[in-house]
Scaffold this active site. Structure first.
Site, PDB file in Angstrom:
ATOM      1  N   ARG A  51       0.828  -1.206   0.000  1.00 42.61           N
ATOM      2  CA  ARG A  51       0.000   0.000   0.000  1.00 42.61           C
ATOM      3  C   ARG A  51       0.860   1.254   0.000  1.00 42.61           C
ATOM      4  NH1 ARG A  51       1.614   2.013   4.164  1.00 42.61           N
ATOM      5  NH2 ARG A  51       0.368   3.882   3.769  1.00 42.61           N
ATOM      6  N   GLY A  52       0.185   2.392  -0.237  1.00 41.64           N
ATOM      7  CA  GLY A  52       0.912   3.668  -0.263  1.00 41.64           C
ATOM      8  C   GLY A  52       1.207   4.044  -1.697  1.00 41.64           C
ATOM      9  N   ALA A  53       0.918   5.289  -2.063  1.00 37.68           N
ATOM     10  CA  ALA A  53       0.982   5.672  -3.468  1.00 37.68           C
ATOM     11  C   ALA A  53       2.303   5.317  -4.163  1.00 37.68           C
ATOM     12  CB  ALA A  53       0.670   7.171  -3.591  1.00 37.68           C
ATOM     13  N   ARG A  94      -6.934  -0.528  -7.409  1.00 39.50           N
ATOM     14  CA  ARG A  94      -7.282   0.642  -6.589  1.00 39.50           C
ATOM     15  C   ARG A  94      -7.270   1.882  -7.502  1.00 39.50           C
ATOM     16  NH1 ARG A  94      -4.176   1.282  -1.116  1.00 39.50           N
ATOM     17  NH2 ARG A  94      -6.134   2.303  -0.536  1.00 39.50           N
ATOM     18  N   GLN A 199      -3.548   2.792   9.726  1.00 38.66           N
ATOM     19  CA  GLN A 199      -2.185   2.842   9.184  1.00 38.66           C
ATOM     20  C   GLN A 199      -1.270   3.675  10.093  1.00 38.66           C
ATOM     21  OE1 GLN A 199      -4.995   3.166   7.368  1.00 38.66           O
ATOM     22  NE2 GLN A 199      -4.669   2.757   5.178  1.00 38.66           N
ATOM     23  N   ASP A 240      -1.974  10.828  -2.400  1.00 34.95           N
ATOM     24  CA  ASP A 240      -2.207   9.749  -3.360  1.00 34.95           C
ATOM     25  C   ASP A 240      -2.416  10.267  -4.763  1.00 34.95           C
ATOM     26  OD1 ASP A 240      -3.239   8.756  -0.551  1.00 34.95           O
ATOM     27  OD2 ASP A 240      -2.648   7.004  -1.738  1.00 34.95           O
ATOM     28  N   ASN A 249      -5.790  12.420  -0.320  1.00 29.18           N
ATOM     29  CA  ASN A 249      -5.011  11.672   0.656  1.00 29.18           C
ATOM     30  C   ASN A 249      -5.981  10.919   1.557  1.00 29.18           C
ATOM     31  OD1 ASN A 249      -2.280  11.041   1.642  1.00 29.18           O
ATOM     32  ND2 ASN A 249      -2.923  12.088   3.509  1.00 29.18           N
ATOM     33  N   LYS A 250      -5.423  10.141   2.478  1.00 25.60           N
ATOM     34  CA  LYS A 250      -6.241   9.312   3.357  1.00 25.60           C
ATOM     35  C   LYS A 250      -7.379  10.089   4.007  1.00 25.60           C
ATOM     36  CE  LYS A 250      -5.831   5.894   3.694  1.00 25.60           C
ATOM     37  NZ  LYS A 250      -6.521   5.138   2.642  1.00 25.60           N
TER      38      LYS A 250
HETATM   39  C1  LIG Z   1       3.415   8.105   0.581  1.00 24.29           C
HETATM   40  S1  LIG Z   1       1.816   8.126  -0.003  1.00 24.29           S
HETATM   41  C2  LIG Z   1       0.973   7.271   1.247  1.00 24.29           C
HETATM   42  C3  LIG Z   1      -0.494   7.533   1.193  1.00 24.29           C
HETATM   43  O1  LIG Z   1      -1.165   6.334   0.787  1.00 24.29           O
HETATM   44  C4  LIG Z   1      -1.990   5.938   1.843  1.00 24.29           C
HETATM   45  O2  LIG Z   1      -3.148   5.304   1.419  1.00 24.29           O
HETATM   46  P1  LIG Z   1      -3.307   3.699   1.605  1.00 24.29           P
HETATM   47  O3  LIG Z   1      -2.776   3.345   2.960  1.00 24.29           O
HETATM   48  O4  LIG Z   1      -4.797   3.485   1.444  1.00 24.29           O
HETATM   49  O5  LIG Z   1      -2.507   3.099   0.480  1.00 24.29           O
HETATM   50  C5  LIG Z   1      -2.340   7.227   2.537  1.00 24.29           C
HETATM   51  O6  LIG Z   1      -3.286   7.979   1.813  1.00 24.29           O
HETATM   52  C6  LIG Z   1      -0.990   7.875   2.562  1.00 24.29           C
HETATM   53  O7  LIG Z   1      -0.984   9.246   2.791  1.00 24.29           O
END
Ligand SMILES: CSC[C@H]1O[C@H](OP(=O)(O)O)[C@H](O)[C@@H]1O
Length: 354
Positions: A51-53, A94, A199, A240, A249-250
């Site tokens: 996960r994570g952009a 996603r 997270q 993201d 973002n989240k």
């Molecule tokens: C470094 S970008 C990380 C960004 O992605 C996360 O989303 P997810 O955990 O759903 O992949 C979150 O929005 C973070 O800020």
């Protein structure tokens, strides 16, 4: 003691496979898993094992390369067709983080002009490794750029996890925090737990404790009172997708941005250029809606009635006027003032690529 760099995703072209830290099990279980097929990789992305952009960009690029390495085809057109359909499977995992599509397209573009299957395989591997290497360099550059907004003694609020676990290594928002710590700044971090998948509680605290960085875990609802008490000097989060008028973002990021503005606290976003989708605007972006069960249960523990209707958007949009600056590997930008600069930088990178 310098810890080994935390790298959540590794590409092994000679096997071939993609190795990754299964993030749904952290912080209590550290488990490395291996994806040898595209469906396995797609499932890992959907469940946020990966996960994570920026990490999704790496997974997308490595996924296309893995497909190229395992695809059996009698002709180049058949080969390209199979790799293309595997790429589509990865695209559907996603919808919001633009990096996923950047990574996929970067490797697909690299193989499209190949004359043979063998050449396509080789180009795919090189392009995938380029995505990972570029993200490692970019995160450290973001960290360095961000030093100017983190004063010594800063009390920093962050949300979700924009750390090494969300990237190839180092992190974006946590990359700035790591760089400030490494530069000897006496910083402390408040990590918001980030409901519903936690997270922040599970991953950000784990990363910062591992690096010996002062971190305090709070619930998302506690952030506003800390800001009102004057206990926060700066907010820094990841992203993201960054479009001309908003940052995605989240879920919960917008809430913190509004509170930060109310209390005149600087609010920064840290993200690589690959997170910009500069030709789009907020209304054009699909916000991922996830399984309602993620809100009704946390790791098997019931937190709501099984039959209660749930709304579970994974992200929100923060209008750019609430953002003090976007920290990138090329400098700190504000929108809409710097949109043309961003477009030129993206064009320049595209030209470098081809
Ligand atoms: C470094 S970008 C990380 C960004 O992605 C996360 O989303 P997810 O955990 O759903 O992949 C979150 O929005 C973070 O800020």
């Amino acid at each position: 003691m310098t810890m080994e760099p935390l790298r959540p995703i590794l590409f092994h072209p000679h096997i071939p496979s993609i190795e990754y830290i299964e993030q749904t099990l952290l912080p209590d279980i550290y488990e490395v898993r291996t994806a040898r097929t595209i469906p396995d990789l797609a499932e890992a992305i959907k469940r946020l094992g990966i996960r994570g952009a920026p990490a999704l960009g790496c997974a997308g690029g490595c996924g296309v390369a893995l497909s190229a390495l395992i695809t059996k085809a009698d002709s180049l057109p058949e080969f390209l067709d199979q790799v293309g359909s595997d790429a589509d499977l990865l695209r559907k995992t996603r919808p919001t983080a633009v990096n996923l599509f950047y990574g996929i397209d970067h490797v697909l573009t690299a193989i499209m002009s190949s004359q043979t299957i063998e050449e396509a395989k080789s180009r795919a591997v090189d392009a995938a490794e380029e995505v990972i290497d570029a993200d490692r360099r970019t995160c450290h550059a973001i960290g360095k750029t961000g030093l100017e907004v983190i004063p010594d003694g800063a009390r920093i609020l962050t949300h979700c996890n924009a750390g090494a676990l969300a990237c190839a290594e180092w992190g974006t928002a946590l990359g700035v925090i790591r760089s400030a710590h490494e530069a000897g700044k006496n910083i402390s971090v408040y990590a918001c737990e980030t409901r519903p998948l936690l997270q922040g509680a599970r991953l950000t605290t784990w990363e910062l404790l591992r690096d010996g960085i002062d971190v305090t875990l709070i619930t998302d609802s506690m952030a506003a009172v800390l800001m009102r008490k004057g206990a926060i000097d700066v907010v820094i989060v990841g992203a993201d997708r960054i479009v001309s008028d908003a940052v995605f973002n989240k879920i919960g990021t917008y809430m913190h941005a509004v509170c930060a503005q109310t209390h005149t606290i600087p609010f920064y976003v840290a993200a690589p250029l690959s997170t910009f989708d500069e030709e789009s605007c907020e209304d054009m972006v699909i916000i991922e809606e996830r399984d309602p069960q993620e809100v009704r249960k946390v790791r098997g523990c019931v937190t709501g009635p099984d039959n209660v209707p749930v709304w579970n958007p994974a992200f929100d949009a923060t209008p750019v006027h609430l953002i003090s600056g976007i920290i990138t590997e090329y400098g700190i930008f504000t929108l809409p003032r710097d949109i043309e600069t961003i477009k030129q930088l993206k064009k320049g990178k595209d030209m470098q690529r081809h």
